[in-house]
Design a protein around this motif. Structure first.
Motif, PDB file in Angstrom:
ATOM      1  N   VAL A  46       0.827  -1.211   0.000  1.00 49.09           N
ATOM      2  CA  VAL A  46       0.000   0.000   0.000  1.00 49.09           C
ATOM      3  C   VAL A  46       0.858   1.256   0.000  1.00 49.09           C
ATOM      4  N   GLY A  47       2.082   1.140   0.488  1.00 47.17           N
ATOM      5  CA  GLY A  47       3.000   2.272   0.431  1.00 47.17           C
ATOM      6  C   GLY A  47       3.294   2.667  -1.006  1.00 47.17           C
ATOM      7  N   ARG A  48       3.368   1.680  -1.887  1.00 48.13           N
ATOM      8  CA  ARG A  48       3.578   1.968  -3.318  1.00 48.13           C
ATOM      9  C   ARG A  48       2.392   2.704  -3.927  1.00 48.13           C
ATOM     10  N   GLN A  49       1.241   2.593  -3.272  1.00 48.51           N
ATOM     11  CA  GLN A  49       0.049   3.296  -3.757  1.00 48.51           C
ATOM     12  C   GLN A  49      -0.152   4.620  -3.015  1.00 48.51           C
ATOM     13  N   GLY A  50       0.851   4.996  -2.218  1.00 42.93           N
ATOM     14  CA  GLY A  50       0.825   6.290  -1.554  1.00 42.93           C
ATOM     15  C   GLY A  50       0.138   6.306  -0.201  1.00 42.93           C
ATOM     16  N   LEU A  51      -0.160   5.141   0.375  1.00 39.99           N
ATOM     17  CA  LEU A  51      -0.839   5.096   1.668  1.00 39.99           C
ATOM     18  C   LEU A  51       0.135   4.627   2.741  1.00 39.99           C
ATOM     19  N   GLU A  52       0.269   5.421   3.790  1.00 35.91           N
ATOM     20  CA  GLU A  52       1.087   5.031   4.923  1.00 35.91           C
ATOM     21  C   GLU A  52       0.153   4.567   6.031  1.00 35.91           C
ATOM     22  N   LEU A  53       0.403   3.377   6.536  1.00 39.42           N
ATOM     23  CA  LEU A  53      -0.432   2.822   7.594  1.00 39.42           C
ATOM     24  C   LEU A  53       0.066   3.313   8.943  1.00 39.42           C
ATOM     25  N   ASP A  54      -0.804   4.032   9.655  1.00 38.49           N
ATOM     26  CA  ASP A  54      -0.409   4.654  10.924  1.00 38.49           C
ATOM     27  C   ASP A  54      -1.120   4.038  12.135  1.00 38.49           C
ATOM     28  N   ASP A  55      -1.688   2.854  11.961  1.00 41.95           N
ATOM     29  CA  ASP A  55      -2.321   2.109  13.056  1.00 41.95           C
ATOM     30  C   ASP A  55      -3.534   2.824  13.642  1.00 41.95           C
ATOM     31  N   THR A  56      -4.283   3.525  12.792  1.00 39.38           N
ATOM     32  CA  THR A  56      -5.490   4.215  13.231  1.00 39.38           C
ATOM     33  C   THR A  56      -6.708   3.675  12.475  1.00 39.38           C
ATOM     34  N   PRO A  57      -7.904   3.873  13.035  1.00 38.90           N
ATOM     35  CA  PRO A  57      -9.114   3.461  12.323  1.00 38.90           C
ATOM     36  C   PRO A  57      -9.252   4.146  10.954  1.00 38.90           C
ATOM     37  N   ALA A  58      -8.773   5.375  10.829  1.00 39.57           N
ATOM     38  CA  ALA A  58      -8.849   6.076   9.544  1.00 39.57           C
ATOM     39  C   ALA A  58      -8.043   5.347   8.473  1.00 39.57           C
ATOM     40  N   SER A  59      -6.937   4.713   8.877  1.00 35.90           N
ATOM     41  CA  SER A  59      -6.137   3.980   7.889  1.00 35.90           C
ATOM     42  C   SER A  59      -6.870   2.739   7.395  1.00 35.90           C
ATOM     43  N   LEU A  60      -7.734   2.159   8.232  1.00 36.86           N
ATOM     44  CA  LEU A  60      -8.543   1.024   7.780  1.00 36.86           C
ATOM     45  C   LEU A  60      -9.531   1.479   6.708  1.00 36.86           C
ATOM     46  N   GLU A  61     -10.121   2.658   6.912  1.00 36.80           N
ATOM     47  CA  GLU A  61     -11.036   3.212   5.906  1.00 36.80           C
ATOM     48  C   GLU A  61     -10.288   3.475   4.607  1.00 36.80           C
ATOM     49  N   ALA A  62      -9.072   3.986   4.707  1.00 37.76           N
ATOM     50  CA  ALA A  62      -8.269   4.243   3.513  1.00 37.76           C
ATOM     51  C   ALA A  62      -7.931   2.935   2.792  1.00 37.76           C
ATOM     52  N   LEU A  63      -7.611   1.893   3.532  1.00 39.11           N
ATOM     53  CA  LEU A  63      -7.350   0.582   2.929  1.00 39.11           C
ATOM     54  C   LEU A  63      -8.575   0.074   2.169  1.00 39.11           C
ATOM     55  N   ASP A  64      -9.736   0.252   2.765  1.00 38.25           N
ATOM     56  CA  ASP A  64     -10.978  -0.197   2.121  1.00 38.25           C
ATOM     57  C   ASP A  64     -11.209   0.492   0.781  1.00 38.25           C
ATOM     58  N   GLN A  65     -10.655   1.679   0.605  1.00 34.96           N
ATOM     59  CA  GLN A  65     -10.882   2.457  -0.616  1.00 34.96           C
ATOM     60  C   GLN A  65      -9.873   2.161  -1.722  1.00 34.96           C
ATOM     61  N   LEU A  66      -8.812   1.432  -1.421  1.00 36.82           N
ATOM     62  CA  LEU A  66      -7.799   1.144  -2.439  1.00 36.82           C
ATOM     63  C   LEU A  66      -8.332   0.187  -3.499  1.00 36.82           C
ATOM     64  N   PRO A  67      -7.930   0.393  -4.748  1.00 37.23           N
ATOM     65  CA  PRO A  67      -8.273  -0.594  -5.777  1.00 37.23           C
ATOM     66  C   PRO A  67      -7.572  -1.920  -5.455  1.00 37.23           C
ATOM     67  N   PRO A  68      -8.272  -3.028  -5.522  1.00 33.71           N
ATOM     68  CA  PRO A  68      -7.691  -4.314  -5.100  1.00 33.71           C
ATOM     69  C   PRO A  68      -6.757  -4.923  -6.140  1.00 33.71           C
ATOM     70  N   ARG A  69      -5.671  -4.261  -6.420  1.00 36.40           N
ATOM     71  CA  ARG A  69      -4.711  -4.745  -7.423  1.00 36.40           C
ATOM     72  C   ARG A  69      -4.030  -6.045  -6.992  1.00 36.40           C
ATOM     73  N   TRP A  70      -4.007  -6.313  -5.686  1.00 30.78           N
ATOM     74  CA  TRP A  70      -3.372  -7.523  -5.183  1.00 30.78           C
ATOM     75  C   TRP A  70      -4.089  -8.785  -5.653  1.00 30.78           C
ATOM     76  N   ARG A  71      -5.325  -8.658  -6.077  1.00 28.40           N
ATOM     77  CA  ARG A  71      -6.059  -9.837  -6.545  1.00 28.40           C
ATOM     78  C   ARG A  71      -5.504 -10.366  -7.866  1.00 28.40           C
ATOM     79  N   ASP A  72      -4.668  -9.574  -8.526  1.00 28.38           N
ATOM     80  CA  ASP A  72      -4.037 -10.010  -9.770  1.00 28.38           C
ATOM     81  C   ASP A  72      -2.934 -11.039  -9.532  1.00 28.38           C
ATOM     82  N   ASP A  73      -2.493 -11.186  -8.311  1.00 26.77           N
ATOM     83  CA  ASP A  73      -1.406 -12.107  -7.987  1.00 26.77           C
ATOM     84  C   ASP A  73      -1.920 -13.166  -7.012  1.00 26.77           C
TER      85      ASP A  73
END
Length: 146
Positions: A46-73
């Motif tokens: 997710v860092g490659r997509q510009g998201l830094e995980l800071d161990d907060t509930p807001a970061s979980l919301e941000a994760l939920d909004q990312l395009p799921p590119r990991w499903r390609d692998d």
């Protein structure tokens, strides 16, 4: 098999290789929490997509909004889902009063809430990575309400 969080744990505990994270839980809960919070694959991806995980509930919301590119692998998908679950657990443990890591005898980590309810965060993370639901922020909200 390359398991990033175990590799990091082993480097820090080079003399204690005979201990597993599960056996460490009783003696060093902070160490177990640190080990489970690493989530190196997820943080890098997710860092490659510009998201830094800071161990907060807001970061979980941000994760939920990312395009799921990991499903390609398909090889990376279960590892990323495992990390997502561990990250979810980390956020719950750090922000929900009375929540703590609990490691089942087989070595499976769950989050035990003050009410005694256990949240299988790894399963939730795998479901999120594979199917997009439940959203990590929703699992967090349910745990925070308990």
């Amino acid at each position: 098999m390359n398991i990033p969080f175990l590799d990091s744990w082993r480097r820090r505990h080079d003399g204690a290789r005979s201990q597993s994270p599960a056996s460490t839980a009783g003696g060093d809960p902070e160490g177990v929490a640190e080990l489970l919070s690493e989530c190196e694959l997820l943080r890098a991806r997710v860092g490659r997509q510009g998201l830094e995980l800071d161990d907060t509930p807001a970061s979980l919301e941000a994760l939920d909004q990312l395009p799921p590119r990991w499903r390609d692998d398909p090889e990376e998908l279960p590892w990323l889902g495992n990390d997502a679950g561990l990250y979810l657990g980390t956020v719950i443990v750090r922000t929900v009063r009375g929540a703590a890591w609990h490691v089942w005898p087989g070595g499976h980590p769950v989050v035990r809430l003050a009410s005694g309810r256990e949240v299988n965060v790894v399963e939730a993370g795998l479901d999120w990575a594979m199917h997009g639901s439940p959203e990590l922020s929703q699992v967090y909200a349910e745990a925070a309400e308990a």
